[in-house]
Write a protein that holds these residues in place. Structure first.
Motif, mmCIF file in Angstrom:
data_model
loop_
_atom_site.group_PDB
_atom_site.id
_atom_site.type_symbol
_atom_site.label_atom_id
_atom_site.label_comp_id
_atom_site.label_asym_id
_atom_site.label_seq_id
_atom_site.Cartn_x
_atom_site.Cartn_y
_atom_site.Cartn_z
ATOM 1 N N LEU A 507 1.106 -1.258 0.201
ATOM 2 C CA LEU A 507 -0.118 0.255 0.230
ATOM 3 C C LEU A 507 0.897 0.960 -0.320
ATOM 4 O O LEU A 507 1.657 1.902 0.520
ATOM 5 C CB LEU A 507 -0.327 -0.151 1.488
ATOM 6 C CG LEU A 507 -2.108 1.008 1.583
ATOM 7 C CD1 LEU A 507 -3.086 1.028 0.492
ATOM 8 C CD2 LEU A 507 -2.704 1.052 2.660
ATOM 9 N N LEU A 508 0.391 1.985 -1.233
ATOM 10 C CA LEU A 508 1.391 3.282 -1.248
ATOM 11 C C LEU A 508 0.404 4.610 -1.360
ATOM 12 O O LEU A 508 1.098 5.571 -0.536
ATOM 13 C CB LEU A 508 2.414 3.173 -2.828
ATOM 14 C CG LEU A 508 2.616 1.767 -2.772
ATOM 15 C CD1 LEU A 508 3.408 2.077 -4.132
ATOM 16 C CD2 LEU A 508 4.182 2.236 -1.566
ATOM 17 N N TRP A 509 -0.404 4.972 -1.093
ATOM 18 C CA TRP A 509 -1.429 5.853 -1.386
ATOM 19 C C TRP A 509 -2.358 5.897 -0.592
ATOM 20 O O TRP A 509 -3.130 3.867 -1.172
ATOM 21 C CB TRP A 509 -1.408 6.609 -2.387
ATOM 22 C CG TRP A 509 -1.881 7.742 -2.461
ATOM 23 C CD1 TRP A 509 -1.938 8.966 -2.320
ATOM 24 C CD2 TRP A 509 -2.996 8.209 -3.312
ATOM 25 N NE1 TRP A 509 -2.565 10.118 -2.264
ATOM 26 C CE2 TRP A 509 -3.260 9.253 -3.550
ATOM 27 C CE3 TRP A 509 -3.808 6.468 -3.472
ATOM 28 C CZ2 TRP A 509 -5.526 8.910 -3.961
ATOM 29 C CZ3 TRP A 509 -5.450 7.498 -4.648
ATOM 30 C CH2 TRP A 509 -6.365 8.296 -4.071
ATOM 31 N N GLN A 510 -3.309 5.912 0.060
ATOM 32 C CA GLN A 510 -4.767 5.909 0.193
ATOM 33 C C GLN A 510 -5.580 7.546 0.018
ATOM 34 O O GLN A 510 -5.159 7.965 1.185
ATOM 35 C CB GLN A 510 -5.339 5.101 1.358
ATOM 36 C CG GLN A 510 -4.536 5.685 2.675
ATOM 37 C CD GLN A 510 -4.698 4.072 4.183
ATOM 38 O OE1 GLN A 510 -5.610 3.877 3.472
ATOM 39 N NE2 GLN A 510 -4.041 4.595 4.147
ATOM 40 N N TYR A 511 -6.674 7.634 0.165
ATOM 41 C CA TYR A 511 -7.259 8.564 0.784
ATOM 42 C C TYR A 511 -8.667 8.374 0.833
ATOM 43 O O TYR A 511 -9.642 7.359 0.319
ATOM 44 C CB TYR A 511 -7.804 9.620 -0.872
ATOM 45 C CG TYR A 511 -8.622 10.529 -1.388
ATOM 46 C CD1 TYR A 511 -7.985 11.995 -1.195
ATOM 47 C CD2 TYR A 511 -9.756 10.644 -0.699
ATOM 48 C CE1 TYR A 511 -8.223 12.666 -0.622
ATOM 49 C CE2 TYR A 511 -10.873 12.042 -1.106
ATOM 50 C CZ TYR A 511 -10.130 13.064 -1.126
ATOM 51 O OH TYR A 511 -10.706 14.354 -0.991
ATOM 52 N N LYS A 512 -9.151 8.913 1.567
ATOM 53 C CA LYS A 512 -10.573 8.739 2.085
ATOM 54 C C LYS A 512 -11.642 9.283 1.725
ATOM 55 O O LYS A 512 -11.855 11.094 1.713
ATOM 56 C CB LYS A 512 -10.059 9.039 3.913
ATOM 57 C CG LYS A 512 -11.862 9.147 4.701
ATOM 58 C CD LYS A 512 -12.472 7.349 4.992
ATOM 59 C CE LYS A 512 -12.790 6.453 5.971
ATOM 60 N NZ LYS A 512 -14.154 7.748 5.524
ATOM 61 N N ALA A 513 -12.881 8.777 0.799
ATOM 62 C CA ALA A 513 -13.862 9.362 0.908
ATOM 63 C C ALA A 513 -15.112 9.764 1.242
ATOM 64 O O ALA A 513 -14.537 9.873 2.515
ATOM 65 C CB ALA A 513 -13.778 8.749 -0.534
ATOM 66 N N GLY A 514 -15.868 10.526 1.046
ATOM 67 C CA GLY A 514 -16.782 10.677 2.128
ATOM 68 C C GLY A 514 -17.859 9.926 2.286
ATOM 69 O O GLY A 514 -18.418 9.803 3.035
ATOM 70 N N SER A 515 -18.063 9.160 1.139
ATOM 71 C CA SER A 515 -18.859 7.315 1.251
ATOM 72 C C SER A 515 -18.360 6.235 0.852
ATOM 73 O O SER A 515 -16.803 6.794 0.033
ATOM 74 C CB SER A 515 -20.264 8.193 0.092
ATOM 75 O OG SER A 515 -21.131 6.729 0.231
ATOM 76 N N GLY A 516 -18.886 4.617 0.976
ATOM 77 C CA GLY A 516 -18.005 4.384 1.303
ATOM 78 C C GLY A 516 -17.800 4.054 -1.066
ATOM 79 O O GLY A 516 -18.992 4.769 -1.213
ATOM 80 N N LEU A 536 -15.648 6.533 -8.304
ATOM 81 C CA LEU A 536 -16.932 7.728 -7.876
ATOM 82 C C LEU A 536 -17.534 7.000 -6.468
ATOM 83 O O LEU A 536 -17.292 6.229 -6.448
ATOM 84 C CB LEU A 536 -18.447 6.840 -8.866
ATOM 85 C CG LEU A 536 -18.798 7.516 -9.924
ATOM 86 C CD1 LEU A 536 -19.875 7.804 -10.977
ATOM 87 C CD2 LEU A 536 -19.517 9.784 -9.779
ATOM 88 N N ALA A 537 -18.076 7.724 -5.626
ATOM 89 C CA ALA A 537 -18.597 7.475 -4.245
ATOM 90 C C ALA A 537 -19.838 7.424 -4.000
ATOM 91 O O ALA A 537 -19.708 8.275 -4.178
ATOM 92 C CB ALA A 537 -17.113 8.430 -3.669
ATOM 93 N N GLY A 538 -20.245 6.323 -3.347
ATOM 94 C CA GLY A 538 -21.608 6.457 -2.613
ATOM 95 C C GLY A 538 -22.195 5.445 -2.244
ATOM 96 O O GLY A 538 -21.668 4.171 -3.289
#
Length: 585
Positions: A507-516, A536-538
């Motif tokens: 794992l080199l990078w991750q971003y927390k989106a507002g929804s699953g 797309l997140a949702g």
């Protein structure tokens, strides 16, 4: 050869049809990007070395708060996205900062279609071809839009929501035909694949998944590899009475096309009802794969992953076209990770099973017999009315569901978004009432061996084993993107979008989106020449409907037993509908 002679021989099927023109490497015209369903981007600017620098470029809110399973599509410096019901289509201008909206199209689908959708009101994407955008609406319409203006060019109604039919799949365009299929196997729907003329929307042909040979478009060219798939009108004779008329076999997964064989490959869904004692027989042609000629729909071969499907395993998972060595000889094959837990390697010309290897915990069967091609069930896990059968692994949602894998021709690995789920099941007799659930089973799903609910793995189809894997708390319900930079991306149900080294799995990078995240990530080259990653997140879909559908977590059987598995999901994520796009600084 003179042009008119070449055309004549193509028509006579004496030479292969010409391959379709390749799309620009920086664009993404269909959900899988290519006809082979590889979901591989040839762009290589983003690498393991610079991936940690990836940052948010822009976002776009869809204004819809249900499960977003679609892949963004990119063509001619424009991004096209479709939402879950009400199936809004947006065109975003990638030549301008922040990618503002160029146009929006509202198809105004019937509100009542939401009431017959099995597993959330999702939509899995549009397809771009010849200056048009094609997509499906939940209420059974296929629509063509002018890609530049968003003007509706044609609309064709293909089924009836009153009977329980809906459409959630992403179409493809092959040789001037738009190929689409229906959903609704849990409501006594009879499945089909339909081809529409891309210019007019008129129906060119329809191939049913059950019924007599004339309905299934089975004729002299049909030559299945295995004996059990040969015989007249098996689509009726392998069912009790008229059970085939309400027998499922819907076509809601991803479609694959091979220009060399000139065949379209696709999976068929589960037979109905879920209670198998009400439908003795193999229940052709459900839970299998068809190979058809796109010009006529004529069936060429078929193979059944799960005859007399006992556990709602369906057969609609993606079919990925690759060329790999098999027993020392290069073979052009189909890779298919089925819900029943086996990773199949099939000869794409004949449908012969070259290997079938477990890639997850399996208690429902013991093996696939390579001589007969048949799945060998474990009788201890056969559903029986009045009895609770425990430790059914994989669960009905499978070792992986619809969420598509990705193949890298660089690493020669298939990247699998998976779930680790088992279930307890009770079956009972049910009656068919048009437009209502036709299931006959009550199930409760729960974590499988090890206690984790999801996994992301790299699979070597030649060595027939996992090279590396990562455990996830929740099922990995998103699609996967692999790139020529040797990076893979996927999302999690609790909202993390992750980038990994494709070779090592680090794992080199991750971003927390507002929804699953249950959407399909894509990559494209922007007008500025940079490589972008979009998703797309949702939260929603079958696994996330406890959030998107606000289901009471106290009812473990809710969402066909999925609520028991995901009771805690509302603690980790919330409803959403947002496009996220990333790039290097």
């Amino acid at each position: 050869m003179k042009p008119f002679l070449a055309a004549f021989f193509v028509l006579m099927n004496l030479m292969p049809a010409p391959a379709p023109a390749a799309e620009p490497e920086g664009e993404w015209h269909m959900a899988a990007r290519d006809y082979g369903n590889t979901r591989f981007s040839p762009l290589s600017e983003i690498t393991p070395a610079n991936l940690p620098k990836l940052s948010l470029a822009f976002t776009f809110s869809t204004g819809v708060l249900r499960g977003h399973e679609a892949a963004p599509v990119v063509a001619d410096n424009t991004m096209f996205i479709v939402t879950p019901y009400p199936n809004l289509v947006y065109a975003l201008d990638l030549t301008k900062p922040g990618a503002p909206q160029k146009w929006k199209f509202d198809p105004k689908p019937a509100a009542s279609s939401q009431g017959v959708a099995c597993c959330d009101v999702v939509n899995r994407g549009v397809v771009y071809a010849d200056g048009k955008v094609f997509f499906n609406t939940l209420d059974m319409n296929t629509i063509a839009l002018d890609a530049k203006t968003g003007k509706e060019l044609w609309r064709t109604k293909l089924g009836s929501i009153e009977k329980g039919e809906t459409m959630t799949m992403a179409p493809i365009v092959v040789k001037g035909k738009v190929l689409v299929g229906n959903s609704g196997g849990e409501l006594g729907v009879r499945g089909w694949l339909t081809a529409l003329d891309a210019a007019t929307g008129k129906i060119a042909w329809r191939a049913w998944s059950t019924g007599p040979d004339k309905d299934v478009l089975i004729g002299p060219a049909f030559k299945p590899f295995y004996a059990q798939d040969r015989g007249k009108d098996l689509g009726t004779r392998s069912w009790p009475g008229d059970g085939w008329k309400i027998g499922g076999g819907t076509v809601w997964g991803f479609l694959t096309y091979d220009p060399e064989t000139d065949l379209v490959y696709y999976g068929t869904g589960n037979p109905g009802p879920w209670n198998p004692e009400q439908r003795p027989g193999d229940n052709k042609w459900t839970s299998g794969i068809f190979a058809r000629k796109p010009d006529t729909g004529e069936a060429v071969w078929y193979y059944q992953w799960s005859p007399h499907d006992l556990h709602d395993y369906d057969g609609v998972n993606e079919n990925v076209l690759v060329e790999i060595p098999v027993q020392g000889k290069q073979r052009k094959v189909i890779l298919h990770p089925d819900r029943n837990g086996y990773l199949y390697v099939l000869d794409r010309a004949s449908g012969q099973v070259l290997s079938a290897t477990p890639y997850a915990a399996i208690t429902t069967s013991t093996r696939v017999d390579l001589q007969t091609g048949r799945l060998v069930y474990n009788p201890e896990k056969d559903p029986t009315a009045g009895k609770t059968v425990r430790d059914i692994c994989p669960a009905s949602s499978g070792a992986k569901d619809w969420q598509p894998s990705s193949w890298s021709p660089r690493t020669k690995l298939l990247y699998l978004p998976m779930q680790n789920i088992c279930q307890d099941a009770q079956t009972f007799e049910t009656s068919y009432i048009s437009g209502t659930p036709y299931v006959g089973a009550s199930i409760e799903q729960y974590p499988g061996p090890g206690g984790h609910r999801g996994e992301f793995a790299a699979w070597d189809p030649v060595a027939r084993k996992k090279i590396w894997s990562i455990r996830e708390n929740f099922p990995v319900w998103s699609g996967v993107l692999a790139t020529a930079g040797d990076v893979v991306f996927y999302g999690t149900m609790d909202g993390w979008f992750k980038g990994l080294d494709a070779k090592s799995g680090k794992l080199l990078w991750q971003y927390k989106a507002g929804s699953g995240i249950i959407g399909q990530p894509v990559s494209y080259r922007g007008p500025d020449g940079k490589q972008y990653i979009a998703v797309l997140a949702g939260i929603g879909g079958w696994a996330g409907t406890i959030v998107s559908g606000e289901i009471d977590p106290r009812d473990g059987t809710g969402a066909n037993g999925m609520v028991n598995l995901t009771r805690d999901l509302p603690k980790y994520t919330a409803k959403g509908g947002m496009l996220y796009v990333f790039a290097l600084p």
